[in-house]
Design an enzyme around this catalytic site. Structure first.
Site, PDB file in Angstrom:
ATOM      1  N   ASN A 148       0.869  -1.178   0.000  1.00  0.00           N
ATOM      2  CA  ASN A 148       0.000   0.000   0.000  1.00  0.00           C
ATOM      3  C   ASN A 148       0.910   1.233   0.000  1.00  0.00           C
ATOM      4  OD1 ASN A 148      -1.819   2.033   0.486  1.00  0.00           O
ATOM      5  ND2 ASN A 148      -2.304   1.386   2.584  1.00  0.00           N
ATOM      6  N   TRP A 149       0.965   1.892  -1.148  1.00  0.00           N
ATOM      7  CA  TRP A 149       1.868   3.055  -1.259  1.00  0.00           C
ATOM      8  C   TRP A 149       1.304   4.330  -0.623  1.00  0.00           C
ATOM      9  CZ3 TRP A 149       4.484   3.146  -6.794  1.00  0.00           C
ATOM     10  CH2 TRP A 149       5.472   2.146  -6.830  1.00  0.00           C
ATOM     11  N   LYS A 150       0.003   4.293  -0.304  1.00  0.00           N
ATOM     12  CA  LYS A 150      -0.633   5.476   0.308  1.00  0.00           C
ATOM     13  C   LYS A 150      -0.459   6.696  -0.591  1.00  0.00           C
ATOM     14  CE  LYS A 150      -0.040   3.269   4.724  1.00  0.00           C
ATOM     15  NZ  LYS A 150       0.094   3.361   6.156  1.00  0.00           N
ATOM     16  N   HIS A 190      -9.538   1.573   4.761  1.00  0.00           N
ATOM     17  CA  HIS A 190      -8.284   1.801   5.490  1.00  0.00           C
ATOM     18  C   HIS A 190      -8.504   2.787   6.627  1.00  0.00           C
ATOM     19  CE1 HIS A 190      -4.163   2.788   6.459  1.00  0.00           C
ATOM     20  NE2 HIS A 190      -3.824   1.685   5.827  1.00  0.00           N
ATOM     21  N   GLU A 244      -6.743   5.062   7.879  1.00  0.00           N
ATOM     22  CA  GLU A 244      -6.363   6.472   7.650  1.00  0.00           C
ATOM     23  C   GLU A 244      -7.535   7.237   7.046  1.00  0.00           C
ATOM     24  OE1 GLU A 244      -2.860   5.647   5.405  1.00  0.00           O
ATOM     25  OE2 GLU A 244      -1.738   5.166   7.235  1.00  0.00           O
ATOM     26  N   GLU A 290      -5.784  -4.484  10.579  1.00  0.00           N
ATOM     27  CA  GLU A 290      -4.715  -3.493  10.745  1.00  0.00           C
ATOM     28  C   GLU A 290      -4.982  -2.646  11.998  1.00  0.00           C
ATOM     29  OE1 GLU A 290      -2.533  -2.683   6.784  1.00  0.00           O
ATOM     30  OE2 GLU A 290      -4.182  -1.262   6.976  1.00  0.00           O
ATOM     31  N   GLY A 340       2.360   2.289  10.591  1.00  0.00           N
ATOM     32  CA  GLY A 340       3.416   3.276  10.382  1.00  0.00           C
ATOM     33  C   GLY A 340       4.190   3.661  11.633  1.00  0.00           C
ATOM     34  N   SER A 382       3.235  -2.114  10.382  1.00  0.00           N
ATOM     35  CA  SER A 382       4.678  -2.200  10.647  1.00  0.00           C
ATOM     36  C   SER A 382       5.254  -3.581  10.331  1.00  0.00           C
ATOM     37  CB  SER A 382       4.979  -1.797  12.093  1.00  0.00           C
ATOM     38  OG  SER A 382       4.620  -0.448  12.312  1.00  0.00           O
ATOM     39  N   GLY A 435       2.724  -1.263   4.278  1.00  0.00           N
ATOM     40  CA  GLY A 435       2.767   0.127   3.837  1.00  0.00           C
ATOM     41  C   GLY A 435       4.198   0.579   3.620  1.00  0.00           C
ATOM     42  N   GLY A 436       4.842   1.031   4.685  1.00  0.00           N
ATOM     43  CA  GLY A 436       6.201   1.586   4.620  1.00  0.00           C
ATOM     44  C   GLY A 436       7.185   0.685   3.881  1.00  0.00           C
TER      45      GLY A 436
HETATM   46  P1  PGA Z   1       2.701   0.184   7.574  1.00  0.00           P
HETATM   47  O1  PGA Z   1       1.266   0.461   6.934  1.00  0.00           O
HETATM   48  O2  PGA Z   1       3.182  -1.120   7.040  1.00  0.00           O
HETATM   49  O3  PGA Z   1       3.540   1.353   7.136  1.00  0.00           O
HETATM   50  O4  PGA Z   1       2.521   0.146   9.060  1.00  0.00           O
HETATM   51  C1  PGA Z   1       0.336  -0.566   6.775  1.00  0.00           C
HETATM   52  C2  PGA Z   1      -0.923  -0.026   6.177  1.00  0.00           C
HETATM   53  O5  PGA Z   1      -1.365   1.066   6.577  1.00  0.00           O
HETATM   54  O6  PGA Z   1      -1.519  -0.644   5.276  1.00  0.00           O
END
Ligand code: PGA
Length: 221
Positions: free
Chosen positions: A9-11, A97, A99, A146, A152, A183, A204-205
């Site tokens: 997930n590049w966000k 998600h 966020e 999640e 993150g 993470s 994500g990261g």
């Molecule tokens: P992260 O993000 O791996 O950077 O914690 C995961 C996500 O939000 O899908």
């Protein structure tokens, strides 16, 4: 061997030039992906067309996904990308998600509308939930657990607890793969996929760095 899903997930990251560089470097670092593993990379709308072409040219074993879809049908909805438009460029979409739940106030009701739109055009859905109590529509293709504290932050959930939560979700939807996200890294991916109720990770990261993402896939393999 259970089938695995490694999703990225590049966000809200990367310009077109950066995305092309990522694909170049990923191809170089990538170890072959086995038959029982699917890699789904979810990226911003702005990158989907270029990446779709490039994935085809480079013959990369990546399935592309979007990170959002409109809850409305096509029409007078300024700034929205309808499900039909998304399906033109991607096979998968992330819905729910945390966020977007938190920063944009997306509610379960709104998210359910997005699911209806996505399903209507045959988009496959990765539906994210922050815990086992959050409502999940019955017809999504993958569920991703999640926990908010882990996204993150560098502080992931313990594999044991993540497995307990995924088990509760799996009991409700036995045929649906359940991923852990929050993470994840090349170092900890194996500890999650070894759990009985976890079918892969949503990263994500770690997915932003082609070398790290290729390492994560290699270790999971
Ligand atoms: P992260 O993000 O791996 O950077 O914690 C995961 C996500 O939000 O899908």
């Amino acid at each position: 061997m259970k089938p695995l899903v490694i999703a990225g997930n590049w966000k809200s990251n990367k310009t077109t030039a950066e995305a092309l560089r990522w694909l170049q470097d990923f191809k170089r670092d990538m170890t072959p992906i086995s038959d029982y593993m699917r890699v789904i990379l979810c990226v911003p709308f702005t990158l989907l067309y270029t990446m779709k072409e490039e994935v085809k040219v480079k013959e990369l074993p990546i399935i592309l996904g979007a990170e959002n879809v409109s809850p409305f049908p096509e029409g007078a909805e300024t700034g929205e990308e309808s499900a039909r438009m998304v399906k033109d460029l991607a096979d998968w979409v992330i819905i729910g998600h945390s966020e977007r739940r938190k920063n944009l106030g997306e509610t379960d009701d709104l998210l359910f509308k997005k699911v209806v739109q996505a399903k209507e055009v045959g988009l496959k859905i990765i539906y994210c939930v922050p815990d086992e109590k959050t409502r999940i529509p019955a017809n999504v293709n993958i569920v991703a657990y999640e926990p908010v504290f882990a996204i993150g932050t560098g502080t992931s959930d313990t594999p044991g607890h993540a497995n307990e939560v995924c088990k509760i979700i799996k009991n409700k939807f036995p045929a649906t793969p359940v991923l852990y996200g929050g993470s994840t890294s090349p170092d900890n991916v194996v500890s999650y996929i070894q759990q009985s109720a976890i079918d892969g990770v949503l990263s994500g990261g770690a997915s932003l760095d082609p070398e790290k993402f290729a390492d994560l896939i290699a270790n999971a393999r």
